[in-house]
Every structure is written in structure tokens, then in C-alpha cells.
Design an enzyme around this catalytic site. Structure first.
Site, mmCIF file in Angstrom:
data_model
loop_
_atom_site.group_PDB
_atom_site.id
_atom_site.type_symbol
_atom_site.label_atom_id
_atom_site.label_comp_id
_atom_site.label_asym_id
_atom_site.label_seq_id
_atom_site.Cartn_x
_atom_site.Cartn_y
_atom_site.Cartn_z
ATOM 1 N N SER A 262 0.840 -1.194 0.000
ATOM 2 C CA SER A 262 0.000 0.000 0.000
ATOM 3 C C SER A 262 0.876 1.245 0.000
ATOM 4 C CB SER A 262 -0.900 0.009 1.233
ATOM 5 O OG SER A 262 -0.130 0.305 2.374
ATOM 6 N N LYS A 263 0.226 2.368 -0.233
ATOM 7 C CA LYS A 263 0.953 3.638 -0.233
ATOM 8 C C LYS A 263 1.601 3.881 1.129
ATOM 9 C CE LYS A 263 0.117 8.574 -0.680
ATOM 10 N NZ LYS A 263 1.401 8.870 -0.051
ATOM 11 N N ARG A 264 0.909 3.422 2.161
ATOM 12 C CA ARG A 264 1.451 3.608 3.508
ATOM 13 C C ARG A 264 2.806 2.911 3.690
ATOM 14 N NH1 ARG A 264 -2.568 1.248 6.504
ATOM 15 N NH2 ARG A 264 -3.923 1.643 4.721
ATOM 16 N N ASP A 267 5.363 5.203 2.328
ATOM 17 C CA ASP A 267 5.615 6.338 3.223
ATOM 18 C C ASP A 267 6.434 5.897 4.436
ATOM 19 O OD1 ASP A 267 4.131 7.834 1.505
ATOM 20 O OD2 ASP A 267 2.290 7.782 2.704
#
Ligand code: GLU
Length: 505
Positions: A262-264, A267
């Protein structure tokens, strides 16, 4: 063997930036199309207006331009099976919805959100299907005149697919083999919404794949649960004979554990999950992209190609052409592929090495200009040549190479303690003399003169070179000393040495 030409499509919904998993899906479609001399279609699936994000379509196109993946047909590419944007195909879907209604394979449903909520409340695990549709408000339960009246009155109905229970549905998947389910577990999916006069994803997707003569549907695993429904739709239309072959690609998994990437994760661990930087039009949040992070498109392609497939040999560096030749859908893995982003930086390093100095120089010149350095192409290229083997990204060159362009003003304390010895000032003073006497300041000429002098004096090579490095670089790093001094030239070399001799007193 089949004679139908291969036609595949990439069909994103413009709901935001393209996720890196979507890029891999497109890449596999591209490789498959090119390998078979087929066509690659770009279709925009924008029937869900509530999820439309402005700029997403342009972003996706820009990403593929950057990556060098080309389409043959579709939105912005033309072709005789358009329009290729689903929102422009309403009139087409209406015909096919009507066909299903006329043949009794679909029906109108008038249930309001409140009625549906009540049904869910009353029946645990409620599903709109053969067991429940008889108690709902639809064209199967209401008298014909009432249905007509409601439609005339502009009631917001939907069209549902009438799924017959107890049927065996088999999805032949080129990666997973036969995936079997019983139609009883499926619900009567909504195919069309009168409110916005648009079909849902399922109907539009099937109708378009049929009309666009798609032969292979290669897409992410997340679409596998929809595939049985799609098979039933092909049957309902009587299109089984031209039904595309399916291939559901393995998921991309988190780098450090189970679960979907996921994008998380990006990050949290510090890597991009989008091909290009993306600025959210609503929040203004900026997400990093592979391009802006300094990846070469070839490296991204190579890296992604091996997430879920490998050539079955030790070879890891494969050009796009080699990928086209070697890619094999049947050899894709069923199991998810861990997103090893560190491996991505390794690929970038390898591609940097494979590029000529001249190819890398423009990017380095941009960085130099941003740092206020006015260097010629030739000098920038020389530094790239000396230093590219040490970096994963062109942008990493600057901190390593700053000293080529900016003379040191202070001298690293640790290096000084270790390398600047009692005899160093005298030796450097002599070295200034040796170098000053040279007319030819080439690497070879300097090397010959300096080595001869060291030998004559009985000095230790290491002592001299380390101290000399401190005077020119200001610390203990960098490539070979003669590379540095030849790059700086006689005047700058001597000036730096004089300044150091003074400062290091
Ligand atoms: N519009 C779907 C997506 O966003 C397409 C799925 C498919 O390829 O069938 O991925």
C-alpha cells in the site's frame, strides 16, 4: 493453432495516480502483445463518476510515455473500435442491457436504499439472489403495468443480472488453472444504473472486451473474484466462443511481511508506489514518484517485470526487447510477489552503469546548475565517468563530487589527525615544486613525475597520497588522486595545495 491476432488492453479507472501494481499489469500486457505481434489497447473505465479524479487520465498517459511503453489503439491513440472512454459509450451499453432484459437474463429492480437496508437487517448475510429476489421490488415480482408506470415516472431503477443458482462456473486462468465456483454463491449484480444512465464496471468491461475483440484479459488478482460473473455474462450474451482467456497476476506484497503493498508502506519505508509524482487535486498532498526520485525508466521496467515472473535463468538484467522475447504468462507465479524496493535501487545502479557518461550528464548538469555551479558539459561528463560506479542515483553524485567544483575551505578533523603527519607539510611543499615543473599535466605525466620523486626521496606512497588528498578534497574520500588533479588542472591543484599548507599549519 489459433489464428486470431492477440489483442490485449489496459483499462484503468481514472480514480487517482496509477499504482505501481497497475504499471506492472500494463507492462505484462505490453510484453504479451509485443511478443505475439498483437495490439495493445488503452481504455479508460470511467463509468463510476463519483470516483472520477481530474488529471488522472493525463497522469497515466504521461507515466507510460516516460516508461516507453506504447499503445496501438485507444484513448488518444485512435483506432476503429472507439470511443475508448467508457463514459462516451453510453449508447452502446444501452443496447446490450436491453438485450439481456429482452432475453430474461436481467431484470429491473426498484428497491430503495432503505428497502435494501431493511432486507439486510431482516436476513443475516442477505444477498440479492435467486433465494431473495422474489421478495424484493423488481420486474420479476411487480405486475408489468406497475413496472412500466415506475419507469415512466422516472423512478431510479437498476438493472440486475439474473443469476441461475446451481451452475458450475469455471474460469480458465492461464496462471492459476481452472478456478471453479458454483453460481449459487454469486449475487444478482447490478449491471446498469438508470440514475446516471451508465452501466457498472462489470457490464461495460465485458461488452467492451467483446466489441474490442480482446483475446486475453491480463489483470491483477484483485479482479479474480469478478471473473466467474464475467464468464456468466459472456454466456448470457452467447459470446462464449470469443470469450477472452484470463490471466490474473499475483499480488504485490508489502516488502516486510504479508498483505498487499500500500501507499502507507512506501511512506513508512521511504519508497515511491507511483510511477510519477502526484499532487492530489483536493488535498494538495504530494506523493513521490519513481521518475522524480531519479529512477531510470529502464530500471523500473526491469524491476517490475521480475515481480511475479522470472525467465527461469540467473539473468536479472533484461532489456525491454529481451523481456518481450522471454516473457511467459504461463510462468507467472500464483503466489504474491514481495515488493523488494531495495532491489529496485540495485536495478537503478546497474542501469546507471550501463549508460554512457554522455547519457547521464544532462541530469547531472541540472543538479550542478541547481547548486549554482556553472560547469561545461565536458567537465560534468568527466566527473560522471569517474564517479557513476559509486552511486545508485544520479542525484547521489553531488555530495560525492562537490569537491571537483568547489575548493575545500575547511579540512575534516578526523582525516587531518590521521593523515596529516609531521612530515606532511614538507612533503607537500616539495610536491608543489614537482607539479609546478610539469608542462604536461595529464594523468600519465603527473603519475610518472610524482612516482619518480617519491622513489627518489624514499617516501611512503600512502603518506604522500593521503596528505595530498586532504589538500585537494578536504577529506579522505574520492577517486584516484591523479584523476582529481588532472580534472582540476595545474593552476587549481597548486592553489588548493597552497591554501591547505597555510590552513593546516
Ligand atoms: N477498470 C479496472 C481497473 O481499474 C479494470 C479491470 C480489468 O482489467 O478488467 O483495473
Amino acid at each position: 493453432m489459433a489464428t486470431t491476432p492477440v489483442r490485449v488492453r489496459f483499462a484503468p479507472s481514472p480514480t487517482g495516480p496509477l499504482h505501481i501494481g497497475g504499471v506492472r499489469t500494463a507492462l505484462y500486457n505490453y510484453l504479451f502483445a509485443r511478443q505475439h505481434g498483437g495490439q495493445f489497447i488503452f481504455r479508460i473505465e470511467d463509468t463510476d463518476s463519483t470516483r472520477f479524479v481530474p488529471g488522472a487520465e493525463e497522469y497515466i498517459l504521461e507515466a507510460f510515455r516516460w516508461l516507453g511503453l506504447s499503445f496501438d489503439e485507444g484513448v488518444t491513440f485512435g483506432g476503429d473500435k472507439g470511443p475508448y472512454r467508457q463514459s462516451e459509450r453510453r449508447h452502446i451499453y444501452k443496447v446490450y442491457v436491453q438485450q439481456l432484459l429482452d432475453s430474461g437474463k436481467a431484470y429491473l429492480a426498484f428497491d430503495t436504499p432503505e428497502e435494501l437496508a431493511a432486507a439486510r437487517e431482516a436476513t443475516p448475510n442477505f444477498q440479492y439472489d435467486a433465494r431473495t429476489r422474489g421478495r424484493m421490488r423488481n420486474s420479476l415480482t411487480l405486475p408489468a403495468e406497475e413496472v412500466e408506470r415506475l419507469v415512466e415516472a422516472g423512478e431510479k431503477y437498476v438493472v440486475r443480472f439474473r443469476i441461475e443458482p446451481g451452475e458450475d462456473v469455471v474460469v480458465h486462468d492461464l496462471i492459476r488453472g481452472d478456478v471453479r465456483i458454483n453460481s449459487s454463491v454469486l449475487d444478482d449484480k447490478v449491471l446498469y444504473k438508470a440514475a446516471d444512465e451508465l452501466p457498472t464496471y462489470h457490464l461495460a468491461n465485458i461488452v467492451d472486451d467483446h466489441l474490442m475483440e480482446v483475446t486475453h484479459v491480463i489483470r491483477g488478482e484483485e479482479w479474480l473474484p469478478s471473473a466467474p460473473l464475467h464468464v456468466l455474462l459472456y454466456r448470457a450474451f452467447g459470446w462464449e466462443d470469443t470469450m477472452p482467456q484470463f490471466a490474473h497476476l499475483p499480488l504485490l506484497l508489502k516488502p516486510d511481511g504479508k498483505g498487499k503493498l500500500s501507499k502507507r508502506d512506501g511512506d513508512r519505508l521511504g519508497f515511491p508506489v507511483f510511477p510519477l509524482e502526484w499532487k492530489d487535486p483536493v488535498t494538495g498532498d504530494v506523493s513521490r514518484g519513481y521518475r522524480e526520485d531519479g529512477y531510470l525508466p529502464e530500471a523500473v521496467i526491469n524491476f517490475l517485470a521480475l515481480l511475479g515472473w522470472n525467465p527461469g535463468t540467473e539473468q536479472e538484467i533484461l532489456s525491454l526487447q529481451e523481456l518481450v522475447e522471454q516473457f511467459d504468462l504461463a510462468k507467472c507465479s500464483k503466489a504474491g510477489a514481495k515488493f523488494d524496493y531495495v532491489k529496485g535501487t540495485w536495478f537503478n545502479h546497474e542501469y546507471i552503469l550501463s549508460k554512457s557518461d554522455a547519457e547521464l550528464t544532462p541530469a547531472f548538469l541540472d543538479i550542478l546548475r541547481a547548486e549554482g555551479i556553472d560547469a561545461t558539459e565536458e567537465r560534468a561528463r568527466a566527473v560522471v565517468g569517474l564517479m557513476k560506479s559509486r552511486v545508485n542515483f544520479v542525484k547521489e553524485l553531488w555530495p560525492l563530487c562537490r569537491f571537483f567544483f568547489v575548493a575545500p575551505t575547511d579540512y575534516d578533523e578526523k582525516t587531518r589527525k590521521k593523515r596529516w603527519k609531521e612530515q606532511s607539510p614538507a612533503q607537500m611543499r616539495e610536491l608543489v615544486g614537482v607539479l609546478a615543473a610539469l608542462d604536461d599535466f595529464s594523468i600519465e605525466a603527473q603519475e610518472a613525475a610524482v612516482h619518480a620523486w617519491i622513489e627518489r626521496q624514499g617516501y611512503k606512497m600512502g603518506d604522500v597520497m593521503n596528505a595530498w588528498r586532504l589538500t585537494l578534497v578536504g577529506e579522505g574520500k574520492g577517486p584516484g588522486m591523479f584523476d582529481i588533479s588532472a580534472f582540476l588542472g595545474k593552476q587549481e591543484t597548486l592553489a588548493r595545495m597552497e591554501r591547505a599548507l597555510e590552513a593546516l599549519q
